[in-house]
Design an enzyme around this catalytic site. Sequence first.
Site, mmCIF file in Angstrom:
data_model
loop_
_atom_site.group_PDB
_atom_site.id
_atom_site.type_symbol
_atom_site.label_atom_id
_atom_site.label_comp_id
_atom_site.label_asym_id
_atom_site.label_seq_id
_atom_site.Cartn_x
_atom_site.Cartn_y
_atom_site.Cartn_z
ATOM 1 C CG HIS A 75 -1.961 -1.040 1.219
ATOM 2 N ND1 HIS A 75 -3.085 -0.963 2.002
ATOM 3 C CD2 HIS A 75 -2.072 -2.193 0.523
ATOM 4 C CE1 HIS A 75 -3.847 -2.016 1.795
ATOM 5 N NE2 HIS A 75 -3.249 -2.786 0.892
ATOM 6 C CD GLU A 121 -2.004 4.539 2.938
ATOM 7 O OE1 GLU A 121 -3.132 5.064 2.907
ATOM 8 O OE2 GLU A 121 -1.720 3.514 2.286
ATOM 9 C CB CYS A 150 -6.478 -0.254 5.090
ATOM 10 S SG CYS A 150 -4.804 -0.938 5.032
ATOM 11 C CB CYS A 172 -2.008 1.855 6.050
ATOM 12 S SG CYS A 172 -1.759 1.057 4.441
#
Length: 170
Positions: free
Chosen positions: A65, A67, A95, A98
């Site tokens: 992801h 992040e 999420c 993250c």
Amino acid sequence: MTPPTHTTSAPADASVQRHLRSAIDVAVRNASEDGGPFGAVVVTADGREFTAVNRVTADNDPTAHAEVSAIRAACAALGTYDLSGAVLYSSCEPCPMCLSSSLWARLDTVYFAADRHDAADGGFDDAAFYDFFTATRAQRDELLPVHHVGIDNRTAPFDTWAANTSRTAY
């Protein structure tokens, strides 16, 4: 489970807005090139910036992801796992993975632009991941059964780590 209401926006100064726009810009560029529509920027206390995009499909890595990728880039460049004093700016609400990564990295603050409902409207509904942590055991087992098995040597790694006088505590 009922979905949470939209998040409440925090007031944002010009610097926050600038970094969020940067995260959005890289997310748009990534989405236009068949990448995921997510971007993130980690800014250290001394102003260094580490920008990343979602690379889940590009790298075949479900943990890539934006992040997490920005945190990884900052940690690698700085030679530390501790990003105390740094701030994460994300094009979208992080999420649970993250957010957990942000906690482990000891980030000071997280700002995001779009929220989880905006993401769901755009085809990225991760409500099940948020709900997992507040669900009953039976509800969690429908998504991902997780079982504790208390075998005899289960604490050996922790015992070994604690006995290692040259360990790096974190």
